[in-house]
Scaffold this motif. Structure first.
Motif, short mmCIF file in Angstrom:
data_model
loop_
_atom_site.label_atom_id
_atom_site.label_comp_id
_atom_site.label_asym_id
_atom_site.label_seq_id
_atom_site.Cartn_x
_atom_site.Cartn_y
_atom_site.Cartn_z
N GLU A 53 -0.99 0.51 2.31
CA GLU A 53 0.09 0.79 1.68
C GLU A 53 0.76 1.99 2.06
N LYS A 54 0.04 2.80 3.00
CA LYS A 54 0.57 4.09 3.24
C LYS A 54 1.06 3.63 4.74
N SER A 82 9.97 8.00 10.87
CA SER A 82 9.63 7.93 9.44
C SER A 82 9.15 9.29 8.95
N ARG A 125 10.28 3.54 5.79
CA ARG A 125 10.82 4.69 6.04
C ARG A 125 11.42 4.57 7.38
N HIS A 144 2.67 0.77 5.31
CA HIS A 144 3.98 -0.02 4.89
C HIS A 144 4.93 1.06 4.58
N ARG A 145 4.59 2.02 3.56
CA ARG A 145 5.47 3.03 3.29
C ARG A 145 6.13 3.66 4.49
N LYS A 146 5.31 4.07 5.28
CA LYS A 146 5.91 4.67 6.76
C LYS A 146 6.73 3.94 7.47
#
Length: 119
Positions: free
Chosen positions: A7-8, A98, A15, A10-12
């Motif tokens: 998840e981390k 990011s 961004r 994916h978020r990076k």
């Protein structure tokens, strides 16, 4: 644990895509891409039309005097500005990737501005 890491990442990546979708570089106005790691910070001036790197600067080029600190990032920004001005580039587009525009990334941008680049 692995799910949180996915998840981390994916978020990076999201961004990074959002920031990258808004900027594009040309030969006259290249894209300054910033890469931050735990040990160093580096920046490249990229012409997206041809896909070539015009200039690059890294903390390692400065030696071990400043380290991976805010003043070190500012010195890298001044170094990339000097290299860009040497090849005739006066204007650039800043791509933070990011990373947040804060701390070392902001210091790098301020150093490039002080070195003579216009964003």
């Amino acid at each position: 644990m692995i799910k949180r890491l996915r998840e981390k990442n994916h978020r990076k990546a999201a961004r990074d895509r959002r920031a990258r979708a808004k900027v594009s570089g040309t030969l006259e106005c290249p894209r300054l891409t910033v890469f931050r790691s735990l040990k160093s910070i580096s920046v490249q001036a990229v012409d997206d039309e041809t896909g070539k790197t015009l200039a690059a600067a890294d903390l390692r080029e400065l030696g071990g005097t400043l380290g991976n600190t805010v003043p070190g990032a500012k010195a890298v920004g001044m170094l990339i500005a000097e290299k860009c001005l040497k090849i005739g580039v006066k204007q650039a587009v800043f791509d933070r990737g990011s990373s947040l525009y804060h701390g070392k990334v902001q210091a790098l941008a301020d150093g490039a501005r002080e070195g003579g680049l216009v964003f």
